[in-house]
Design a protein around this motif. Structure first.
Motif, PDB file in Angstrom:
ATOM      1  N   LYS A   1      43.499  44.074  42.256  1.00  0.00           N
ATOM      2  CA  LYS A   1      42.836  43.772  40.991  1.00  0.00           C
ATOM      3  C   LYS A   1      43.691  42.808  40.201  1.00  0.00           C
ATOM      4  O   LYS A   1      44.901  42.970  40.132  1.00  0.00           O
ATOM      5  N   GLN A   2      43.070  41.810  39.621  1.00  0.00           N
ATOM      6  CA  GLN A   2      43.873  40.932  38.766  1.00  0.00           C
ATOM      7  C   GLN A   2      43.211  40.730  37.406  1.00  0.00           C
ATOM      8  O   GLN A   2      43.783  40.146  36.514  1.00  0.00           O
ATOM      9  N   GLY A   3      42.017  41.240  37.251  1.00  0.00           N
ATOM     10  CA  GLY A   3      41.314  41.037  35.986  1.00  0.00           C
ATOM     11  C   GLY A   3      41.088  42.339  35.231  1.00  0.00           C
ATOM     12  O   GLY A   3      41.586  43.394  35.605  1.00  0.00           O
ATOM     13  N   LEU A   4      40.323  42.219  34.152  1.00  0.00           N
ATOM     14  CA  LEU A   4      39.985  43.381  33.332  1.00  0.00           C
ATOM     15  C   LEU A   4      38.616  43.901  33.761  1.00  0.00           C
ATOM     16  O   LEU A   4      37.668  43.127  33.896  1.00  0.00           O
ATOM     17  N   PHE A   5      38.522  45.201  33.975  1.00  0.00           N
ATOM     18  CA  PHE A   5      37.284  45.828  34.441  1.00  0.00           C
ATOM     19  C   PHE A   5      36.763  46.809  33.379  1.00  0.00           C
ATOM     20  O   PHE A   5      37.488  47.725  32.987  1.00  0.00           O
ATOM     21  N   ILE A   6      35.522  46.603  32.955  1.00  0.00           N
ATOM     22  CA  ILE A   6      34.942  47.501  31.948  1.00  0.00           C
ATOM     23  C   ILE A   6      33.646  48.112  32.475  1.00  0.00           C
ATOM     24  O   ILE A   6      32.757  47.395  32.959  1.00  0.00           O
TER      25      ILE A   6
END
Ligand SMILES: [Zn+2]
Length: 338
Positions: A142-147
């Protein structure tokens, strides 16, 4: 009878009995030899068949994906069905095939292992069928923001003071707008619901945040007092301090944003609510806490208030709200528009 005669008779009897036994034994051994020869020739024939068709020997390639969020999100290797963690591809001997590796949104390739050897970060692997089993294993990070976004309720649920308003209809629209806005910042969004009518249980909705960084549940509130008009955030409690520390500051920023966008008459509020066992009282937050994800319920003022109910009925307003909330979230995490 004298002993001589007796021994003669016995000898005769023995010979008569033994002859067929020996004869049978000989027959048996002859048959066995024949069998061996037949088997041998079958083997030779098989060998003969094998040799010219050696190119037909196929090798199987095992494609394996792994990620630290959900195996279905990490990414894919060409020839691998999305949503699977393992796939098999068959290569003819001598056939060369290139396998493209594609990370999913918000992921990067962190490891590529071909036939047990790490070959660095590449997005293509070329394999040639050699009659042996081969494997490609890719790990995504994972390298991003997950919502994870949750549109409160489903179908026709919680009617507003204006009869055509349903909380469940508004939440579906606003959540979809919010998803679009967040994605414009490169934030990866999941939805707890597949459609407006889909109605998972509240705890189950929270659990769906597993592997995500944040869980947000979208609602509008109700009060018997028609004048009640304030935004409310219910955030993860200190039952797990880490979650409270993450949810509370953002929850507060979001209700401030809601207040200024909707221009509520009363001040925003931020709550936590716990059960007797210490866990969060609200099912969605209790669910997200169970998978260690900070959770926020956002109440967009009250649909029992006529002017706010009218405001929430307009798509234009919901779009404005989604843009303002996405901006607040993106800024909180240090994301700029892409
Ligand atoms: Zn609600």
């Amino acid at each position: 009878m004298n002993k001589r005669i007796l021994s003669f008779i016995l000898s005769v009897v023995m010979i008569v009995t033994l002859i067929p036994a020996v004869a049978f034994a000989q027959t048996d051994s002859t048959e066995n030899n024949d069998q061996d020869e037949i088997e041998q020739s079958i083997l030779e024939e098989l060998k003969d068949q094998d040799q010219p068709s050696e190119e037909k020997i196929i090798s199987q390639v095992t494609l394996t994906c792994a990620s630290n969020v959900k195996s279905t999100q990490g990414g894919t290797i060409e020839g691998m069905q999305p949503g699977q963690t393992t796939s098999f591809v068959t290569l003819a001997n001598g056939e060369t095939r290139e396998f493209a590796i594609t990370p999913g949104k918000g992921f990067r390739i962190s490891k590529v292992i071909v036939n047990g050897k790490s070959i660095g970060i590449v997005n293509k692997v070329s394999l040639t069928g050699n009659g042996e089993a081969q494997s490609i294993y890719v790990k995504f990070k994972k390298q991003g923001l997950f919502i994870m976004l949750d549109a409160g309720h489903a179908g026709h649920y919680n009617r507003g003071i204006i009869r055509k308003y349903w909380e469940s209809k508004m939440t579906w629209k606003l959540t979809n707008y919010l998803k679009k806005e967040l994605e414009s910042y490169g934030i990866v969004c999941g939805m707890t619901k597949k459609s407006q009518k889909h109605d998972p249980g509240v705890y189950e909705r929270g659990l769906k945040a597993k592997g995500y960084d944040l869980f947000i549940s979208i609602h509008s509130n109700y009060s018997d007092a028609r004048g009640t008009d304030y935004p409310l955030a219910i955030v993860s409690s200190k039952h797990k301090k880490k979650l409270y520390k993450k949810a509370q500051p953002l929850g507060k920023k979001l209700v401030k944003t809601i207040r200024s966008t909707m221009k509520t008459r009363q001040r925003y509020q931020v709550w936590v609510k716990r059960q007797n066992d210490g866990r969060d009282w609200y099912g969605v937050i209790r669910g997200s806490a169970a998978v260690n994800v900070p959770g926020i319920i956002l109440e967009h003022s009250f649909h029992s208030n006529r002017s706010k109910c009218r405001w929430l009925l307009k798509n234009k307003n919901l779009r404005k709200m989604a843009a303002a909330e996405a901006k607040t979230i993106a800024e909180h995490y240090g994301y700029g528009k892409q």
